[in-house]
Write an enzyme that holds these catalytic residues in place. Sequence first.
Site, PDB file in Angstrom:
ATOM      1  N   CYS A   5       0.785  -1.213   0.000  1.00  0.00           N
ATOM      2  CA  CYS A   5       0.000   0.000   0.000  1.00  0.00           C
ATOM      3  C   CYS A   5       0.817   1.263   0.000  1.00  0.00           C
ATOM      4  O   CYS A   5       2.033   1.238   0.108  1.00  0.00           O
ATOM      5  CB  CYS A   5      -0.863   0.013   1.254  1.00  0.00           C
ATOM      6  SG  CYS A   5      -1.707  -1.528   1.523  1.00  0.00           S
ATOM      7  N   GLY A  32      -1.391   1.302  -4.781  1.00  0.00           N
ATOM      8  CA  GLY A  32      -2.607   0.586  -4.430  1.00  0.00           C
ATOM      9  C   GLY A  32      -3.814   1.116  -5.170  1.00  0.00           C
ATOM     10  O   GLY A  32      -4.059   2.323  -5.152  1.00  0.00           O
ATOM     11  N   ASN A 106       1.456  -0.202   5.502  1.00  0.00           N
ATOM     12  CA  ASN A 106       2.068  -0.805   4.322  1.00  0.00           C
ATOM     13  C   ASN A 106       3.087  -1.830   4.807  1.00  0.00           C
ATOM     14  O   ASN A 106       4.006  -1.472   5.532  1.00  0.00           O
ATOM     15  CB  ASN A 106       2.769   0.282   3.489  1.00  0.00           C
ATOM     16  CG  ASN A 106       3.610  -0.284   2.352  1.00  0.00           C
ATOM     17  OD1 ASN A 106       4.605   0.312   1.960  1.00  0.00           O
ATOM     18  ND2 ASN A 106       3.232  -1.426   1.811  1.00  0.00           N
ATOM     19  N   GLY A 107       2.895  -3.078   4.429  1.00  0.00           N
ATOM     20  CA  GLY A 107       3.832  -4.118   4.840  1.00  0.00           C
ATOM     21  C   GLY A 107       3.082  -5.395   5.156  1.00  0.00           C
ATOM     22  O   GLY A 107       1.940  -5.579   4.757  1.00  0.00           O
ATOM     23  N   TYR A 249      10.944  -2.052  -9.173  1.00  0.00           N
ATOM     24  CA  TYR A 249       9.621  -2.018  -9.786  1.00  0.00           C
ATOM     25  C   TYR A 249       8.598  -1.128  -9.086  1.00  0.00           C
ATOM     26  O   TYR A 249       7.893  -0.344  -9.712  1.00  0.00           O
ATOM     27  CB  TYR A 249       9.024  -3.436  -9.873  1.00  0.00           C
ATOM     28  CG  TYR A 249       7.572  -3.440 -10.269  1.00  0.00           C
ATOM     29  CD1 TYR A 249       7.191  -3.199 -11.593  1.00  0.00           C
ATOM     30  CD2 TYR A 249       6.560  -3.622  -9.327  1.00  0.00           C
ATOM     31  CE1 TYR A 249       5.853  -3.152 -11.965  1.00  0.00           C
ATOM     32  CE2 TYR A 249       5.222  -3.580  -9.691  1.00  0.00           C
ATOM     33  CZ  TYR A 249       4.874  -3.353 -11.011  1.00  0.00           C
ATOM     34  OH  TYR A 249       3.566  -3.298 -11.371  1.00  0.00           O
TER      35      TYR A 249
HETATM   36  P1  AMP Z   1       4.793 -11.448 -15.544  1.00  0.00           P
HETATM   37  O1  AMP Z   1       4.053 -11.024 -16.747  1.00  0.00           O
HETATM   38  O2  AMP Z   1       3.953 -12.257 -14.602  1.00  0.00           O
HETATM   39  O3  AMP Z   1       6.105 -12.101 -15.818  1.00  0.00           O
HETATM   40  O4  AMP Z   1       5.115 -10.126 -14.721  1.00  0.00           O
HETATM   41  C1  AMP Z   1       6.137  -9.258 -15.141  1.00  0.00           C
HETATM   42  C2  AMP Z   1       5.593  -7.898 -15.414  1.00  0.00           C
HETATM   43  O5  AMP Z   1       4.828  -7.455 -14.304  1.00  0.00           O
HETATM   44  C3  AMP Z   1       6.705  -6.908 -15.615  1.00  0.00           C
HETATM   45  O6  AMP Z   1       6.369  -6.056 -16.700  1.00  0.00           O
HETATM   46  C4  AMP Z   1       6.785  -6.143 -14.311  1.00  0.00           C
HETATM   47  O7  AMP Z   1       7.043  -4.763 -14.551  1.00  0.00           O
HETATM   48  C5  AMP Z   1       5.422  -6.326 -13.676  1.00  0.00           C
HETATM   49  N1  AMP Z   1       5.504  -6.639 -12.247  1.00  0.00           N
HETATM   50  C6  AMP Z   1       6.548  -7.087 -11.534  1.00  0.00           C
HETATM   51  N2  AMP Z   1       6.198  -7.280 -10.239  1.00  0.00           N
HETATM   52  C7  AMP Z   1       4.915  -6.945 -10.124  1.00  0.00           C
HETATM   53  C8  AMP Z   1       3.990  -6.906  -9.032  1.00  0.00           C
HETATM   54  N3  AMP Z   1       4.355  -7.270  -7.803  1.00  0.00           N
HETATM   55  N4  AMP Z   1       2.728  -6.485  -9.280  1.00  0.00           N
HETATM   56  C9  AMP Z   1       2.364  -6.119 -10.533  1.00  0.00           C
HETATM   57  N5  AMP Z   1       3.188  -6.133 -11.604  1.00  0.00           N
HETATM   58  C10 AMP Z   1       4.444  -6.542 -11.406  1.00  0.00           C
END
Ligand code: AMP
Length: 479
Positions: A5, A32, A106-107, A249
């Site tokens: 969050c 979020g 957040n956590g 990210y």
């Molecule tokens: P995937 O398609 O499942 O391999 O997820 C990778 C993509 O999702 C990349 O473009 C990342 O920028 C993004 N991403 C990485 N971690 C997260 C996360 N925790 N929540 C949402 N998107 C994510």
Amino acid sequence: MQEKCGVVGISLPDRNAARPLYYALYALQHRGQESAGIVTHDGFQQHEHVEMGLVGDAFDESSLSALNGSNGIGHTRYPTAGGVNECCAQPFSVSFKSGSLGLAHNGNLVNAGDVREELASLGHAFTSNGDTEVIAHDLARNLLEADLVRAINSTMNRIHGSYSLTIMHDETVLGVRDPQGNRPLVLGELEDGYVLASESAAIDTLDGDLIRDVRPGELVVLHPEGTGYDSYRLVDREHTAHCFFEHVYFARPDSVIDDRLVYDVRRTLGRQLWNESGIETDVVMPIPDSGRAFASGYAEAAGEDGAATEFAEGLMKNRYVGRTFIMPTQNERERAVRLKLNPIKSTIEDRSVTVIDDSIVRGTTSTQLVALLRDAGAESVHVRIGSPPILAPCYLGIDMATREELIASNKTVAEIEEDIGADSLAYLSVDAITTALDRESTDLCLGCVTGEYPYDIDGEGLDRNVSRPVTDDPAGADD
Ligand code: AMP
């Protein structure tokens, strides 16, 4: 339960805090999208407005003007895979014998179950399965026996895991960061008051100045008159456990977290990606927006090495499609990638292409994109990733995926390369992360890329820290 969050807290001398809180929540929207909420206090009573949905949908003129008071806290909540959690929208608020409490978290606590059980056996009734309510009940109980600072100190010694909290006790706003500083929390000064927020971008939005990060184990108490703040270092640990994935990210690139501008970290990682696994192709392009800073660093380093690689945009993003993770099923996730990104043919056709992203989680995005780029006429497609393989889940506040869903949990890089259909695939090393952040690996949480956690999680990892209160008398302010 994971609380992924954005949190904020504001104290002003003589104007309502609701509007600046609302703007700050907008700046934290990326942290979020499931729900948004604000709790204020006008000196007599608490006011609360919490709704499901994006910040812009959760509030209107009338809800904002009903939030009276120059002190308040706010929260944006991240969606969890599989559906919405109306029960857990925040801030969480309670009124009890010695006043009112509001909490934004957040956590993720790793011992919430134990604390909940203990409190339930003492007669506390819980209305949700969230960690935040556990913290609120523990704090409410401690406040019956101690002053605010001592009560927070006791709660910090009882709860374990990651937490950046903004708390409202009557009209006093507080910020607390867990002893290992896993999630970010910063302190800033406004023209007429003070602000605590998950990220400095929220302070910028309010035309404020970043003062500093809230330190691991620190409690910051904003003066309710908006005139200043007190700091108490309540718990000291030998090591920090800052989450590296915030830099890779989760956080905004324009935020400064633990003294590092996120954009600069991502560019440095991109440069290192070129040094470790660069390949000369006709064009290098980012996956927007997550790969952009990495790709610009990569292309810059490639240029310095004399590679004739053009840096160009080859994918256009439909900015109205939410994060693909909101899609609960794999089928919908795949559709979402196609909805979200469309190739720019002139950049791609008959050319060798390097495409750069920050991370691969399930492999959905890269698989879809490699196919998309081939359809658009790419001669070859090389994938470079600005983080090491994500091989283990996050238990500390980022909704990643289960171990079974993580493509790198049981596959080699060569197998993943084949799965996603790339001509080549390379990830970044763990060393590149520690170097870019200028921290020892023992001061970072690298759990999702090493499988070793700095917290004791169901036997997954070792708690490498020794907890020691900084002072026996937590009532004395540090600065
Ligand atoms: P995937 O398609 O499942 O391999 O997820 C990778 C993509 O999702 C990349 O473009 C990342 O920028 C993004 N991403 C990485 N971690 C997260 C996360 N925790 N929540 C949402 N998107 C994510």
